[in-house]
Enzyme design. Sequence first.
Site, PDB file in Angstrom:
ATOM      1  N   LYS A 129      16.786  21.839 -10.878  1.00  0.00           N
ATOM      2  CA  LYS A 129      16.009  20.757 -10.819  1.00  0.00           C
ATOM      3  C   LYS A 129      16.355  19.594 -11.737  1.00  0.00           C
ATOM      4  CE  LYS A 129      11.735  20.287 -11.327  1.00  0.00           C
ATOM      5  NZ  LYS A 129      10.210  20.317 -11.018  1.00  0.00           N
TER       6      LYS A 129
ATOM      7  N   HIS B   7       0.793  -1.165  -0.161  1.00  0.00           N
ATOM      8  CA  HIS B   7      -0.369  -0.346  -0.110  1.00  0.00           C
ATOM      9  C   HIS B   7       0.522   1.371  -0.387  1.00  0.00           C
ATOM     10  CE1 HIS B   7      -3.835  -2.678   1.037  1.00  0.00           C
ATOM     11  NE2 HIS B   7      -2.149  -3.113   2.069  1.00  0.00           N
TER      12      HIS B   7
ATOM     13  N   GLU C  60      10.176   8.601 -16.981  1.00  0.00           N
ATOM     14  CA  GLU C  60       8.502   9.156 -17.212  1.00  0.00           C
ATOM     15  C   GLU C  60       7.868   8.478 -18.856  1.00  0.00           C
ATOM     16  OE1 GLU C  60       7.726  13.455 -15.641  1.00  0.00           O
ATOM     17  OE2 GLU C  60       9.576  13.720 -16.081  1.00  0.00           O
TER      18      GLU C  60
ATOM     19  N   SER D  81      15.728  22.347 -16.408  1.00  0.00           N
ATOM     20  CA  SER D  81      14.304  23.017 -16.536  1.00  0.00           C
ATOM     21  C   SER D  81      14.609  24.405 -16.623  1.00  0.00           C
ATOM     22  CB  SER D  81      13.712  23.418 -15.204  1.00  0.00           C
ATOM     23  OG  SER D  81      12.593  24.234 -14.880  1.00  0.00           O
TER      24      SER D  81
END
Length: 457
Positions: free
Chosen positions: A280, A153, A287, A274
């Site tokens: 970043k 979980h 992704e 970024s």
Amino acid sequence: MWGGRFAGGPSAIMREINASIPFDKALWRHDIAGSRAHVAMLGAQGIVSGEDARAIDEGLQTIAAEYERNGVPEDWDLEDIHMTVEARLTELIGPVAGRLHTARSRNDQVATDFVLWVRDACIRAENALKGLMQALLARAEEHAGSVMPGFTHLQTAQPVTLGHHLMAYFEMFTRDRSRFADARDRMALCPLGSAALAGTGFPIDRQATASALGFDGPTRNSLDTVSDRDFALEFLHAASTCAIHLSRLAEEMVLWASQPFGFVRLPDTLSTGSSIMPQKKNPDAAELVRGHAGRIIGCATSLMITMKGLPLAYSKDMQDDKPPVFEAAGLLDLSLAAMTGMIADSTFQTPRMRAAAEAGFATATDLADWLVREAGIPFREAHHITGAAVKLAEERGLALDALPLDELKAIDDRINARVFDALSVDASVAARSSYGGTAPDQVRARVAEGRKMLGTG
Ligand code: ARG
């Protein structure tokens, strides 16, 4: 190519909707290989003269060299790769080129080209999976004893080893690799010679063309053969399942690379920055692997829906079989390469992982197990006692093994000082030495077996 019974040419829209050359030119190598096997057989059977067969074969080799150098020209009037090759052959050797299509149809031709292409795509996937699995083995061995929290979980459950976690993916990719190999086993029969749908009256030798193209033998039913795309569906299924595994691994990399987790530093080579936030480092490759899985599954769905309502035998809907297969194969190749690099070159932040395992009461089960083992308490009661200890630790802001003994004794006086041996995360993982468990020795044993299985150790 088929204008004999027509008064006029197709409209512009007909030409455009009909043209598959923009994508099926990817089949050119397999198309020329199929044609060379076919014409050699026609020559050997005396269906065309030896001289014509030779002229055709030389022409085909010239075309292959041209395509290798300059790519395949895209002329919509020529519809597809089969017509494109034949038209060029006619330019090169004249009307004798027309003998190549004897005892053949584009229906068995495209089925042959396509199954050959899909077979190669399976082999590519199997090889890429092997590379990814080798990377997993290396990192799992390195981290056989690195402790991290195991989750259910997404809540801290029990300590596990990072090596064990990585080897979970090794198992998934083992199954994926065998799925591609297994699908390839069913691509062992050659469609060529089924002709349009009913076979042919020419005295062809299907065994000869099948052998020349690396098949075990010819397919057994011409109707089935020209309308069968199971091989493409099986490839897409295997690719989808593999993509699901890659996507789950990618999702964990994204999660682990986030600042609150901080379990991994992804390689710079597979990250991006970024344009506005200088601090970043984004896990774009992971992704995109997660994103590509959705597209690959979409490709599988697309072909299933194309095929589900088609009467026997060939229908032109089946020309739509190629884009999803080509797309899925390309996305899978990329995804496998990206995840292989990510596994090989990421830096796992093991102190951070260990701290997280220690922080989450992950050894509560070990306390309960200790009460069962050392004090003979039934597990349900031990579970209850442990719950009280966790509650106390939470209230006091302490780890379980930092609770003073007298406070533990106050919960249950059967607890003694030996309990602290069981409460460390290292003791916890070392204890889970059942076959397939997370103990470092078990992980090392599985790594050794994995190497043997891959033939690399
Ligand atoms: N380009 C076609 C395809 O990919 C080749 C087969 C065409 N056959 C036909 N009867 N029109 O399906």
